[in-house]
Structure formats: structure tokens, C-alpha cells
Design an enzyme around this catalytic site. Structure first.
Site, PDB file in Angstrom:
ATOM      1  N   HIS A   1       6.276 -17.047 -10.749  1.00  0.00           N
ATOM      2  CA  HIS A   1       5.934 -18.141 -10.315  1.00  0.00           C
ATOM      3  C   HIS A   1       6.999 -18.676  -9.185  1.00  0.00           C
ATOM      4  O   HIS A   1       8.173 -18.608  -9.443  1.00  0.00           O
ATOM      5  CB  HIS A   1       5.666 -19.260 -11.342  1.00  0.00           C
ATOM      6  CG  HIS A   1       4.399 -18.849 -12.103  1.00  0.00           C
ATOM      7  ND1 HIS A   1       3.997 -19.801 -13.167  1.00  0.00           N
ATOM      8  CD2 HIS A   1       3.359 -18.037 -12.155  1.00  0.00           C
ATOM      9  CE1 HIS A   1       2.951 -19.519 -13.526  1.00  0.00           C
ATOM     10  NE2 HIS A   1       2.667 -18.504 -12.921  1.00  0.00           N
TER      11      HIS A   1
ATOM     12  N   ASP B   1      -6.038 -16.335 -12.873  1.00  0.00           N
ATOM     13  CA  ASP B   1      -4.868 -17.307 -13.162  1.00  0.00           C
ATOM     14  C   ASP B   1      -4.901 -18.187 -12.176  1.00  0.00           C
ATOM     15  O   ASP B   1      -4.694 -19.482 -12.629  1.00  0.00           O
ATOM     16  CB  ASP B   1      -3.625 -16.416 -13.008  1.00  0.00           C
ATOM     17  CG  ASP B   1      -2.473 -17.155 -13.193  1.00  0.00           C
ATOM     18  OD1 ASP B   1      -2.435 -18.441 -13.184  1.00  0.00           O
ATOM     19  OD2 ASP B   1      -1.271 -16.463 -13.320  1.00  0.00           O
TER      20      ASP B   1
ATOM     21  N   CYS C   1       1.108 -25.416 -11.738  1.00  0.00           N
ATOM     22  CA  CYS C   1       1.973 -25.296 -12.785  1.00  0.00           C
ATOM     23  C   CYS C   1       1.437 -26.281 -13.956  1.00  0.00           C
ATOM     24  O   CYS C   1       1.604 -27.311 -13.714  1.00  0.00           O
ATOM     25  CB  CYS C   1       3.345 -25.430 -12.455  1.00  0.00           C
ATOM     26  SG  CYS C   1       4.174 -25.296 -14.122  1.00  0.00           S
TER      27      CYS C   1
HETATM   28 ZN    ZN Z   1       0.495 -17.435 -13.030  1.00  0.00          ZN
END
Ligand code: ZN
Length: 303
Positions: A209, A17, A240
Site C-alpha cells: 500500500h 481490493d 485505506c
Molecule cells: Zn490492498
């Protein structure tokens, strides 16, 4: 404070990620990061994703990365896949734990993979069968569980509905992702509570997040409900995608730093994780958002 779990199972998602949302880095740097992480005591690492290289060039070398990683027998490694083809590649590479993603919000799912949520769930049912047929397990990741960048808030009933369908189709566990950083502690309490009521025994992992600064507060809210499985990313690696420059994933060392002082064990050596975060920062060549990486643990003294 109510009873917290004695122990957490953290999944380190920085190599997947995290790096997926950074500029591409060399294969050997990815391998070095995964190997550094496997020495920290973390129990789970999301190592790579098997996605189309045109869609996500950062993961084009997934096979090369995985074959070069030094496997630590105490670590459970997993791979994330978007579809059946990805699952086939992950299984062929030897992964025994597969994660497949579906967005609770239709618009987000369509933008990502050009399918409605319902159509994706149909595909996932077939994928789970394939994965189980090879003796592997499949966790269904429900993205945009606390909000969608296109639709705004996503109704709790909808998220629980997606979760229930995935479980009916054989998912071995669920993970809720706060893709947009829209969760707050009260929203976490509500969604986890409704999920527990509808699906009492479901293994539930949470992925927060810190886009709006509520990441660790959300973890704490979930801990108070007994949730013990969380994702986190070393150094807070991974921005992000909806707000350039904003932070994405919560930082593993910040989470470890907070919960260990509350008597919740993670099995992770904090100094080793801070070392891995420094390595992650070198690899991507930018300052990462982790504040524990900057300040050091609270027990560190000057001199
Ligand atoms: Zn994430």
C-alpha cells in the site's frame, strides 16, 4: 543495482481490493472494468471476493459479475475468500485460483473474522483440502505482515511462523499484505530475507500500500531480492480503511511505468492500463491517487 528479475507477474486487484474499499458501483461497471483490464496484457486479475453480503455489500454481486465477464484465456482470474463457505461459492462459480486471508496479528484477525490467527489457520487447513480436492489452487494471503492498526509492528518471526504453518498445511503460495502501509524498504528486505531463509522455495507474492508514500520503494527493495510477483490496483483504486481519504493500494500503471524503464518486462501495455485507470476513475466518480494517470508516462510529449 543488483540483478533484477527480467519479468514480473502482476496481479491486478482493482476490481476486488479496490472496489471493496470504495462506495458500491453497479455490476455492469465492474464487468466493464475487469474486461478493460483483461485487454491490457496483465496476466492475473483478482476479480471478486465471496464474502457475506452483510459484511461487504460491495461484493454482494460477485456471482453476477463473474458470469458476465468476458474470459480472456491469457488471464488467470482469482477470487478471494474469508472462509470455507466463501471457498465453496468460489469453486461452484468455477474459479481455479482461490486466495484466503489470515492476519498475522491476532487483534486484526479477531476484528475481521472473530477468530484468533491460530484458529483461522486451523480453518484454512480444511479449506485448502477442499480446494485441492476440486483441482484448484490456494494462495494464503498474510495480512498485516508489516504492521497492525491495533497492535503496531508485527514481529517478523510471527509472520514467518504463520507463513510456515500455511505451507505445511498445503498452501500453493503465499502473499504478504502491507495492509496498513507501514512497510519501508529495510523492513521489506528483512521480512523477505527471513522468509527465504526459513522457506527457500516458497512462491511469494507481495501486496503493498502507498499509504505513507513508500509503495514503489518497497517494490524496488523486493525486486532487488528477486521477488517477481506483485499485486497492484489500477489507478490506485481502493482507499485505506484505517485512514479515510488516505491512499491504499499502489497504482498498477505507476509500477509498470517504473519497472519497464528499468528493463523489467510486465507484459502490460502502459497506455492501455492508463486508459483502464481513467475508466476506473469514471466508475467511482472520484479522483484516484495515481500520479501516472495525472501526468502521463515520461515518454509523452506536449503537442
Ligand atoms: Zn490492498
Amino acid at each position: 543495482m543488483s540483478d533484477l528479475p527480467e519479468r514480473l507477474s502482476l496481479r491486478e486487484v482493482g476490481p476486488r481490493d479496490g472496489l471493496q474499499n470504495e462506495d458500491p458501483v453497479p455490476t455492469d461497471a465492474k464487468v466493464a472494468l475487469i474486461d478493460a483490464l483483461s485487454g491490457t496484457g496483465v496476466g492475473r486479475i483478482e476479480a471478486v471476493s465471496f464474502v457475506h453480503p452483510k459484511a461487504i455489500p460491495q461484493m454482494a454481486d460477485a456471482d453476477a459479475v463473474w458470469s458476465a465477464v468476458t474470459r480472456n484465456p491469457d488471464v488467470r482470474y482469482s477470487a478471494l475468500v474469508p472462509n470455507l463457505r466463501g471457498a465453496e461459492r468460489a469453486l461452484a462459480a468455477g474459479f481455479r485460483e482461490i486466495e484466503v486471508v489470515v492476519s498475522a496479528s491476532d487483534t486484526h484477525n479477531r476484528k475481521n473474522i472473530n477468530r484468533s490467527t491460530e484458529e483461522s489457520l486451523d480453518d484454512i487447513a480444511v479449506l485448502i483440502e477442499l480446494v485441492h480436492g476440486q483441482g484448484a489452487t490456494c494462495q494464503v494471503v498474510v495480512a498485516t505482515a508489516w504492521g497492525c492498526p491495533y497492535e503496531g509492528d508485527v514481529p517478523v518471526e510471527r509472520v514467518v511462523g504463520v507463513a510456515a504453518r500455511a505451507l505445511r498445511d498445503g498452501a500453493d503460495g503465499l502473499s504478504y499484505g502491507d495492509t496498513t502501509g507501514m512497510a519501508t524498504p529495510s523492513r521489506v528486505t528483512r521480512l523477505v530475507g527471513e522468509t527465504r531463509s526459513a522457506l527457500p522455495d516458497v512462491p511469494l507474492n507481495l501486496h503493498f500500500h502507498n499509504t505513507r508514500g513508500t509503495g514503489l520503494a518497497n517494490v524496488l527493495a523486493a525486486l532487488e531480492l528477486g521477488v517477481s510477483d506483485f499485486d497492484a490496483s489500477v489507478g490506485g483504486l481502493g482507499g485505506c480503511p484505517y485512514a479515510p481519504g488516505a491512499s491504499g493500494n499502489i497504482a498498477t500503471e505507476e509500477l509498470v511505468h517504473m519497472v519497464e524503464d528499468m528493463g523489467v518486462a510486465t507484459g502490460i501495455d502502459l497506455e492501455a492500463m492508463i486508459g483502464a485507470a481513467a475508466e476506473a476513475e469514471r466508475i467511482v466518480g472520484r479522483t484516484l491517487p495515481s500520479q501516472v494517470l495525472r501526468a502521463g508516462p515520461r515518454t509523452r510529449t506536449i503537442g
